[in-house]
Design an enzyme around this catalytic site. Structure first.
Site, PDB file in Angstrom:
ATOM      1  N   GLY A 116      -0.073  -4.986   6.024  1.00 53.85           N
ATOM      2  CA  GLY A 116       0.462  -3.841   5.300  1.00 53.85           C
ATOM      3  C   GLY A 116       1.337  -2.973   6.162  1.00 53.85           C
ATOM      4  O   GLY A 116       2.541  -3.177   6.269  1.00 53.85           O
TER       5      GLY A 116
ATOM      6  N   LYS B  48     -11.241  -5.793  -5.785  1.00 48.44           N
ATOM      7  CA  LYS B  48     -12.631  -5.897  -5.318  1.00 48.44           C
ATOM      8  C   LYS B  48     -13.622  -5.586  -6.441  1.00 48.44           C
ATOM      9  O   LYS B  48     -14.482  -4.715  -6.332  1.00 48.44           O
ATOM     10  CB  LYS B  48     -12.866  -4.965  -4.125  1.00 48.44           C
ATOM     11  CG  LYS B  48     -11.976  -5.279  -2.928  1.00 48.44           C
ATOM     12  CD  LYS B  48     -12.243  -4.326  -1.771  1.00 48.44           C
ATOM     13  CE  LYS B  48     -11.336  -4.615  -0.592  1.00 48.44           C
ATOM     14  NZ  LYS B  48      -9.916  -4.260  -0.868  1.00 48.44           N
TER      15      LYS B  48
ATOM     16  N   ILE C 270     -21.382  -5.334 -13.859  1.00 47.75           N
ATOM     17  CA  ILE C 270     -22.190  -6.295 -14.602  1.00 47.75           C
ATOM     18  C   ILE C 270     -21.301  -7.487 -14.981  1.00 47.75           C
ATOM     19  O   ILE C 270     -20.072  -7.363 -15.069  1.00 47.75           O
ATOM     20  CB  ILE C 270     -22.820  -5.661 -15.851  1.00 47.75           C
ATOM     21  CG1 ILE C 270     -21.743  -5.205 -16.855  1.00 47.75           C
ATOM     22  CG2 ILE C 270     -23.732  -4.497 -15.468  1.00 47.75           C
ATOM     23  CD1 ILE C 270     -22.308  -4.774 -18.185  1.00 47.75           C
ATOM     24  N   GLY C 271     -21.932  -8.638 -15.187  1.00 45.24           N
ATOM     25  CA  GLY C 271     -21.181  -9.867 -15.385  1.00 45.24           C
ATOM     26  C   GLY C 271     -20.142  -9.809 -16.488  1.00 45.24           C
ATOM     27  O   GLY C 271     -19.008 -10.272 -16.311  1.00 45.24           O
ATOM     28  N   ASN C 272     -20.490  -9.251 -17.637  1.00 45.50           N
ATOM     29  CA  ASN C 272     -19.558  -9.209 -18.757  1.00 45.50           C
ATOM     30  C   ASN C 272     -18.326  -8.377 -18.430  1.00 45.50           C
ATOM     31  O   ASN C 272     -17.195  -8.750 -18.769  1.00 45.50           O
ATOM     32  CB  ASN C 272     -20.249  -8.640 -19.998  1.00 45.50           C
ATOM     33  CG  ASN C 272     -19.343  -8.651 -21.210  1.00 45.50           C
ATOM     34  OD1 ASN C 272     -18.971  -9.708 -21.712  1.00 45.50           O
ATOM     35  ND2 ASN C 272     -18.963  -7.476 -21.689  1.00 45.50           N
ATOM     36  N   THR C 273     -18.526  -7.252 -17.770  1.00 47.01           N
ATOM     37  CA  THR C 273     -17.407  -6.399 -17.411  1.00 47.01           C
ATOM     38  C   THR C 273     -16.483  -7.093 -16.414  1.00 47.01           C
ATOM     39  O   THR C 273     -15.249  -7.038 -16.535  1.00 47.01           O
ATOM     40  CB  THR C 273     -17.917  -5.072 -16.815  1.00 47.01           C
ATOM     41  OG1 THR C 273     -18.708  -4.402 -17.803  1.00 47.01           O
ATOM     42  CG2 THR C 273     -16.778  -4.172 -16.389  1.00 47.01           C
TER      43      THR C 273
ATOM     44  N   ASP D  72       0.862  -1.183   0.000  1.00 39.01           N
ATOM     45  CA  ASP D  72       0.000   0.000   0.000  1.00 39.01           C
ATOM     46  C   ASP D  72       0.900   1.234   0.000  1.00 39.01           C
ATOM     47  O   ASP D  72       1.069   1.923   1.019  1.00 39.01           O
ATOM     48  CB  ASP D  72      -0.933  -0.021   1.210  1.00 39.01           C
ATOM     49  CG  ASP D  72      -1.906  -1.187   1.157  1.00 39.01           C
ATOM     50  OD1 ASP D  72      -2.256  -1.614   0.033  1.00 39.01           O
ATOM     51  OD2 ASP D  72      -2.307  -1.681   2.220  1.00 39.01           O
TER      52      ASP D  72
END
Length: 239
Positions: free
Chosen positions: A213, A70, A74-77, A19
């Site tokens: 971290g 994270k 939408i699913g395709n993206t 980080d």
């Protein structure tokens, strides 16, 4: 249930979160840590500052890389994003543990070495935060619900607080791993984390991998800090 991740070497269970604000500083930290660390996490801060090529370079050099983006869309993206992370050679990738998102990520990673991790509830959240966000359940209930969904969908593991690890062992499949942030060695500041645990206690509670971290990268001696955490992990795994 037998946990297949129990045989992972203590050093490989520590994931150091890079980080840090730029790649130059991250590369210096990696050099300083040398062989003390085998697994690194790259999250938003470094990813958006040129860290994805670094992730590819680390994977190419034999290190393991956890890309913590994270994903949730939408699913395709989500699927197209997962395919890009597969090409980097990463070991772990996070998605938010919503069923549609997990399904898309699981399908896109099929046949690769990438493990999809579902983020249940962020370790900076507590019951009051969930209530403020409109959820009608507490942290432990929401974590358990998302864990069952992740198990049924077939993703590789979960990100959860060490506080939830023990209970989740009875929910998840033996093939799934538990990755826990919010790890603070005894005497360390809790910073902005609300659900924290020491390395030794987290492993004893059922965590497989520990994300650390600031206690490492902000230490006056990062390598010594990492070695001390690995020693605590080793002690816990021998018990």
């Amino acid at each position: 249930m037998t946990n297949k991740h129990a045989a992972v070497a203590p050093r490989d269970r520590l994931i150091v979160a890079l980080d840090l604000p730029d790649v130059r500083i991250a590369e210096a930290m990696i050099t300083q840590l040398d062989e003390a660390v085998t697994f690194y996490k790259i999250g938003y801060q470094l990813a958006f500052a040129g860290g994805l090529p670094l992730a590819r370079a680390l994977a190419g050099s034999g290190k393991k890389v956890f890309v913590d983006l994270k994903m949730h869309d939408i699913g395709n993206t989500v699927a197209r994003g997962v395919e890009s992370i597969v090409s980097i050679g990463a070991t772990f990738l996070t998605v938010h543990a919503f069923p549609q998102t997990m399904k898309a990520a699981a399908e896109a990673s099929k046949g690769s070495d990438l493990t999809i991790l579902g983020v249940t509830v962020l370790t900076s959240y507590d019951d009051a935060d969930l209530s403020a966000a409109g959820y009608a359940m507490n942290v432990s209930d929401l974590v358990a619900r998302r864990a069952r969904q992740a198990r049924d969908i077939g993703i590789g593991g979960l990100v959860c607080s060490a506080e939830e690890a023990s209970a989740l062992r009875d929910v998840i499949a033996p093939s799934m791993c538990l990755v826990t942030p919010g790890i603070r060695p005894a005497g360390s500041s809790s910073d902005d984390q609300k659900r924290i645990m020491t390395p030794r206690a987290a492993i004893a509670a059922g965590a497989d991998y520990l994300v650390v971290g600031r206690p490492v990268v902000a230490s006056p001696d990062p390598r010594a800090a990492a070695e001390a955490i690995v020693a605590q992990i080793a002690q816990a795994t021998r018990q």
